[in-house]
Design a protein around this motif. Structure first.
Motif, PDB file in Angstrom:
ATOM      1  N   THR A 188       0.801  -1.220   0.000  1.00  0.00           N
ATOM      2  CA  THR A 188       0.000   0.000   0.000  1.00  0.00           C
ATOM      3  C   THR A 188       0.836   1.273   0.000  1.00  0.00           C
ATOM      4  OG1 THR A 188      -0.409  -0.804   2.233  1.00  0.00           O
ATOM      5  CG2 THR A 188      -2.276  -0.580   0.828  1.00  0.00           C
ATOM      6  N   PHE A 189       1.840   1.330   0.870  1.00  0.00           N
ATOM      7  CA  PHE A 189       2.634   2.548   0.987  1.00  0.00           C
ATOM      8  C   PHE A 189       3.447   2.790  -0.284  1.00  0.00           C
ATOM      9  CE2 PHE A 189       4.831   5.040   4.653  1.00  0.00           C
ATOM     10  CZ  PHE A 189       4.516   6.229   3.994  1.00  0.00           C
ATOM     11  N   LYS A 190       3.791   1.713  -0.961  1.00  0.00           N
ATOM     12  CA  LYS A 190       4.605   1.816  -2.171  1.00  0.00           C
ATOM     13  C   LYS A 190       3.885   2.586  -3.274  1.00  0.00           C
ATOM     14  CE  LYS A 190       7.967  -1.280  -4.278  1.00  0.00           C
ATOM     15  NZ  LYS A 190       8.335  -2.691  -4.444  1.00  0.00           N
ATOM     16  N   ASP A 191       2.546   2.524  -3.263  1.00  0.00           N
ATOM     17  CA  ASP A 191       1.797   3.245  -4.284  1.00  0.00           C
ATOM     18  C   ASP A 191       1.828   4.751  -4.056  1.00  0.00           C
ATOM     19  OD1 ASP A 191       1.178   1.387  -6.100  1.00  0.00           O
ATOM     20  OD2 ASP A 191      -0.915   1.108  -5.515  1.00  0.00           O
ATOM     21  N   LEU A 192       2.229   5.165  -2.848  1.00  0.00           N
ATOM     22  CA  LEU A 192       2.406   6.598  -2.622  1.00  0.00           C
ATOM     23  C   LEU A 192       3.838   6.983  -2.994  1.00  0.00           C
ATOM     24  CD1 LEU A 192       0.479   7.249   0.700  1.00  0.00           C
ATOM     25  CD2 LEU A 192      -0.240   7.728  -1.626  1.00  0.00           C
ATOM     26  N   ARG A 193       4.806   6.368  -2.289  1.00  0.00           N
ATOM     27  CA  ARG A 193       6.206   6.643  -2.639  1.00  0.00           C
ATOM     28  C   ARG A 193       7.019   5.392  -2.373  1.00  0.00           C
ATOM     29  NH1 ARG A 193      11.236   7.940  -0.644  1.00  0.00           N
ATOM     30  NH2 ARG A 193      12.325   9.703  -1.569  1.00  0.00           N
ATOM     31  N   ARG A 194       7.904   5.076  -3.303  1.00  0.00           N
ATOM     32  CA  ARG A 194       8.772   3.915  -3.127  1.00  0.00           C
ATOM     33  C   ARG A 194       9.859   4.215  -2.120  1.00  0.00           C
ATOM     34  NH1 ARG A 194       8.993   0.487  -7.763  1.00  0.00           N
ATOM     35  NH2 ARG A 194      11.067  -0.066  -7.027  1.00  0.00           N
ATOM     36  N   SER A 236      -3.859   8.555   8.238  1.00  0.00           N
ATOM     37  CA  SER A 236      -3.501   9.839   7.661  1.00  0.00           C
ATOM     38  C   SER A 236      -2.518  10.507   8.593  1.00  0.00           C
ATOM     39  CB  SER A 236      -4.742  10.695   7.446  1.00  0.00           C
ATOM     40  OG  SER A 236      -5.327  11.008   8.676  1.00  0.00           O
ATOM     41  N   GLY A 237      -1.698  11.351   8.033  1.00  0.00           N
ATOM     42  CA  GLY A 237      -0.674  11.947   8.872  1.00  0.00           C
ATOM     43  C   GLY A 237      -0.025  13.153   8.262  1.00  0.00           C
ATOM     44  N   SER A 238       0.643  13.895   9.101  1.00  0.00           N
ATOM     45  CA  SER A 238       1.376  15.053   8.659  1.00  0.00           C
ATOM     46  C   SER A 238       2.571  15.225   9.591  1.00  0.00           C
ATOM     47  CB  SER A 238       0.412  16.243   8.702  1.00  0.00           C
ATOM     48  OG  SER A 238       1.060  17.407   9.067  1.00  0.00           O
ATOM     49  N   ILE A 239       3.775  15.272   9.033  1.00  0.00           N
ATOM     50  CA  ILE A 239       4.950  15.549   9.863  1.00  0.00           C
ATOM     51  C   ILE A 239       5.853  16.556   9.169  1.00  0.00           C
ATOM     52  CG2 ILE A 239       5.007  13.388  11.188  1.00  0.00           C
ATOM     53  CD1 ILE A 239       7.164  12.340   9.410  1.00  0.00           C
ATOM     54  N   ARG A 240       6.598  17.277   9.972  1.00  0.00           N
ATOM     55  CA  ARG A 240       7.486  18.317   9.457  1.00  0.00           C
ATOM     56  C   ARG A 240       8.837  18.191  10.161  1.00  0.00           C
ATOM     57  NH1 ARG A 240       6.551  24.865   9.722  1.00  0.00           N
ATOM     58  NH2 ARG A 240       4.931  24.475   8.203  1.00  0.00           N
ATOM     59  N   ARG A 241       9.923  18.292   9.394  1.00  0.00           N
ATOM     60  CA  ARG A 241      11.258  18.185   9.979  1.00  0.00           C
ATOM     61  C   ARG A 241      12.185  19.221   9.341  1.00  0.00           C
ATOM     62  NH1 ARG A 241       8.768  15.506  12.891  1.00  0.00           N
ATOM     63  NH2 ARG A 241       9.095  13.370  13.620  1.00  0.00           N
ATOM     64  N   GLN A 242      13.288  19.510  10.052  1.00  0.00           N
ATOM     65  CA  GLN A 242      14.270  20.447   9.519  1.00  0.00           C
ATOM     66  C   GLN A 242      15.647  19.793   9.409  1.00  0.00           C
ATOM     67  OE1 GLN A 242      14.513  24.185  11.522  1.00  0.00           O
ATOM     68  NE2 GLN A 242      12.863  25.025  10.251  1.00  0.00           N
ATOM     69  N   MET A 243      16.449  20.315   8.509  1.00  0.00           N
ATOM     70  CA  MET A 243      17.809  19.794   8.338  1.00  0.00           C
ATOM     71  C   MET A 243      18.686  20.953   7.874  1.00  0.00           C
ATOM     72  SD  MET A 243      19.034  17.015   5.493  1.00  0.00           S
ATOM     73  CE  MET A 243      18.346  15.492   6.082  1.00  0.00           C
ATOM     74  N   LEU A 284       7.349   7.750   9.152  1.00  0.00           N
ATOM     75  CA  LEU A 284       5.900   7.548   9.067  1.00  0.00           C
ATOM     76  C   LEU A 284       5.579   6.061   9.124  1.00  0.00           C
ATOM     77  CD1 LEU A 284       4.941  10.171   6.368  1.00  0.00           C
ATOM     78  CD2 LEU A 284       3.910  10.007   8.627  1.00  0.00           C
ATOM     79  N   ASP A 285       6.287   5.317   8.298  1.00  0.00           N
ATOM     80  CA  ASP A 285       6.044   3.891   8.183  1.00  0.00           C
ATOM     81  C   ASP A 285       6.380   3.162   9.489  1.00  0.00           C
ATOM     82  OD1 ASP A 285       5.598   1.404   7.204  1.00  0.00           O
ATOM     83  OD2 ASP A 285       7.350   1.322   5.912  1.00  0.00           O
ATOM     84  N   GLN A 286       7.612   3.364   9.976  1.00  0.00           N
ATOM     85  CA  GLN A 286       8.072   2.600  11.136  1.00  0.00           C
ATOM     86  C   GLN A 286       7.565   3.182  12.460  1.00  0.00           C
ATOM     87  OE1 GLN A 286      10.089  -0.206  10.684  1.00  0.00           O
ATOM     88  NE2 GLN A 286       9.568   0.165   8.548  1.00  0.00           N
ATOM     89  N   VAL A 287       7.734   4.472  12.653  1.00  0.00           N
ATOM     90  CA  VAL A 287       7.418   5.052  13.950  1.00  0.00           C
ATOM     91  C   VAL A 287       5.944   5.411  14.078  1.00  0.00           C
ATOM     92  CG1 VAL A 287       7.985   6.840  15.629  1.00  0.00           C
ATOM     93  CG2 VAL A 287       9.758   5.986  14.063  1.00  0.00           C
ATOM     94  N   TYR A 288       5.458   6.276  13.201  1.00  0.00           N
ATOM     95  CA  TYR A 288       4.114   6.814  13.387  1.00  0.00           C
ATOM     96  C   TYR A 288       3.032   5.755  13.170  1.00  0.00           C
ATOM     97  CZ  TYR A 288       5.906  11.459  14.141  1.00  0.00           C
ATOM     98  OH  TYR A 288       6.540  12.528  14.688  1.00  0.00           O
ATOM     99  N   PHE A 289       3.082   5.069  12.045  1.00  0.00           N
ATOM    100  CA  PHE A 289       2.094   4.013  11.821  1.00  0.00           C
ATOM    101  C   PHE A 289       2.283   2.922  12.869  1.00  0.00           C
ATOM    102  CE2 PHE A 289       1.668   4.995   6.989  1.00  0.00           C
ATOM    103  CZ  PHE A 289       1.054   6.187   7.316  1.00  0.00           C
ATOM    104  N   GLY A 290       3.536   2.648  13.190  1.00  0.00           N
ATOM    105  CA  GLY A 290       3.847   1.645  14.199  1.00  0.00           C
ATOM    106  C   GLY A 290       3.221   1.963  15.549  1.00  0.00           C
ATOM    107  N   LYS A 291       3.253   3.240  15.920  1.00  0.00           N
ATOM    108  CA  LYS A 291       2.662   3.640  17.201  1.00  0.00           C
ATOM    109  C   LYS A 291       1.151   3.434  17.215  1.00  0.00           C
ATOM    110  CE  LYS A 291       6.042   5.317  19.763  1.00  0.00           C
ATOM    111  NZ  LYS A 291       6.351   4.874  21.122  1.00  0.00           N
TER     112      LYS A 291
END
Lengths: 305, 255
Positions: free
Chosen positions: A268-274, B191-198, B227-234
């Motif tokens: 699913t996530f891959k369809d947004l960004r690889r 759904s989500g929204s995150i912002r970071r600086q570098m 997003l994948d590991q931390v946020y969705f994971g939480k």
């Protein structure tokens, strides 16, 4: 500029509508925080009070919140199925009616339920047996779960021969703002006892939400509906088969939620960004000249557009 | 303002649009503050000259018109509108071309736009935007998503050159929403929204585009990963706290 501001200026009614929208869309366990922020944004106590007194009861009922009795003798679920009046909710298990303060989200008083508020002994046999089975299941499956069984139709039937309907409500919430994480599991099961057909028709709605907001804002919003049926039996047997059906569907649903999560990274996530480009190597930023060269060559050979 | 930001941190990111317009009407005097601090879902317009789509944001807007990176024209046309210097426009054109290739390699579709403008302290600012509709009716190649939106906003402040190096300050936001829907598992939305600086000091010898591109690529990788590991994971962890999966009840007879 002044004219523009005037044009944008909302009347109190419009402000109240906006305030209600924010309150009703608060994630599980967060309406108090939303209300606090809203109060400072509105800067108008009248609008705030009106919005709050409208939205809190609706929010409390749709989120199936659980409030403790003041004397700690038990708790009551706030739902539309056990609403005696605006601020009174029946707890059939203890045969008590709790008075609640919706905005403070506390139970202020409790009184014994009247006979009219309770089901007949015939119905209560079914309700009580189911309540015991469901409570056992919820105790096993949900570490912080609460549940209740309400009779919403036909509660005065004294003898077999008429239809009635129960609602099983299961609610589990975990509020942990210090960890930037809140969530809730809400299930509502309607069980229609059809006397003539001798069947029980079961409809379930499960809603699961989670919010994680440490340096960001990510929310899960999952819903599922299902149907099932079983045969009309004696109260204890009905209780066991209904509970088995609910357990079965909720277990399956949890498994499907887990499957949705495990499908995320690779499908699913891959369809947004690889994770990596189609080339499977990082983008050649140091050598982007190759792209314009390729283009030039294509142009020269007449194969580009 | 603090209250408004608090509200936006709590409302479901897929409702940010509604929440923001509600706050703008409640707080008309803070509208520019709000618009500069809150990232909105990206909108798209078609360039009348080239037929290509471009992304709208605060950085290519003047009054009610938006400048297309493809034709360098405002839509709808606007008198006395600001343009980047010809030197910066040259870099902008190149950045749009390269970034479109980058976008295609990672997103297999989507729309991208890059905008640049001079800032007050002898440097410049660049804004890289990507929008992807990953739904099966959009550009979701695998067709798993009922709905799938990814908006990425990267704003890089490039400082003046000092002894061969320059300071790059990148602020990135990713907003996404994905929904799967089927008979057996119902509707599943994250759904989500995150912002970071570098911040980085880099040699200008490699060129601005190379430096900015590498930073964006690294940042997008990090954002996607967290997003994948931390946020969705939480959120998954939360579900399993509410109802722990139990091996014992997993397999019921007849299931």
């Amino acid at each position: 500029m002044a004219a523009e501001d005037e044009e944008c200026e909302l009347n109190d009614r419009q402000k109240e509508e906006i305030a209600k929208w924010f309150l009703l869309n608060s994630p599980a366990g967060e309406i108090q925080f939303v209300a606090k922020d809203l109060r400072s944004v509105l800067n108008n106590d009248k609008v705030y009070d009106d919005a709050v007194s409208y939205a809190f009861p609706l929010y409390n009922k749709s989120h199936l919140i659980c409030l403790q009795f003041p004397n700690r003798s038990g708790d009551v679920l706030i739902t539309s199925y056990n609403e005696v009046d605006e601020n009174e909710f029946l707890d059939p298990r203890t045969a008590q009616v709790a008075t609640v303060d919706h905005v403070k989200q506390v139970c202020t008083d409790v009184r014994p339920a009247t006979d009219e508020e309770l089901p007949s002994p015939y119905i209560e046999d079914f309700r009580c047996a189911l309540d015991a089975e469901i409570a056992r299941y919820v105790g096993e499956a949900y570490p912080k779960g609460v549940c209740s069984v309400f009779c919403v139709k036909g509660k005065d039937a004294e003898l077999p021969g008429s239809d009635f309907e129960f609602v099983v409500v299961i609610s589990a919430a975990k509020i942990s703002p210090q960890n930037f994480c809140n969530g809730s599991w809400r299930s509502v099961w309607n069980i229609e006892f059809k006397d003539e057909e001798q069947v029980l028709e079961i409809r379930g709605k499960v809603q699961v939400g989670a919010h994680y907001f440490e340096e960001g804002n990510v929310q899960l919003d999952a819903k599922h509906e299902c149907k099932d049926a079983t045969i009309f039996q004696a109260p204890d047997d009905c209780a066991i088969s209904i509970t088995n059906i609910i357990r079965h569907h909720e277990t399956e649903y949890l498994a499907s939620l887990e499957a949705s999560y495990s499908n995320l990274p690779d499908t699913t996530f891959k369809d947004l960004r690889r994770k990596l480009p189609v080339t499977r190597t990082l983008f050649p930023w140091h050598n982007t000249l190759q792209f314009s060269l390729t283009k030039d060559i294509q142009k020269e050979l007449g194969i580009g557009k | 303002m603090e209250g408004a930001m608090g509200l936006l941190r709590r409302i479901d990111p897929k409702q940010t649009d509604t929440a923001l317009s509600a706050l703008l009407s409640l707080l008309p005097h803070h509208s520019s503050d709000l618009l500069s601090q809150v990232d909105q879902p990206l909108q798209v317009l078609r360039d009348a000259d080239t037929g290509k789509e471009f992304i709208l944001c605060e950085y290519n807007r003047d009054a009610d018109s938006y400048r297309s990176p493809w034709s360098n024209k405002y839509h709808p046309p606007l008198d006395d509108a600001p343009f980047p210097s010809s030197e910066l426009r040259k870099l902008e054109v190149e950045a749009n071309e390269i970034f479109a290739i980058y976008r295609d390699q990672y997103y297999e579709g989507g729309i991208s736009s890059v905008y640049m403008w001079e800032d007050d302290n002898e440097g410049f600012v660049a804004c890289f935007l990507i929008k992807k509709d990953g739904s099966k009716t959009g550009q979701g190649k695998r067709g798993y998503l009922q709905e799938g939106a990814w908006d990425a906003i990267h704003v890089i402040q490039v400082g003046p050159e000092e002894e061969g190096t320059t300071r790059y300050c990148l602020t990135s936001t990713v907003m996404l929403s994905l929904t799967t829907n089927n008979e057996s598992s119902g509707t599943f939305n994250l759904s989500g929204s995150i912002r970071r600086q570098m911040n980085m000091y880099l040699s200008v010898a490699d060129g601005h585009l190379c430096n900015m591109g590498k930073m964006i690529e690294e940042m997008e990788g990090k954002l996607r990963n967290s997003l994948d590991q931390v946020y969705f994971g939480k959120t998954k962890e939360m579900v399993c706290t509410l109802r722990p999966p139990s091996e014992v009840v997993m397999k019921l007879p007849g299931s």
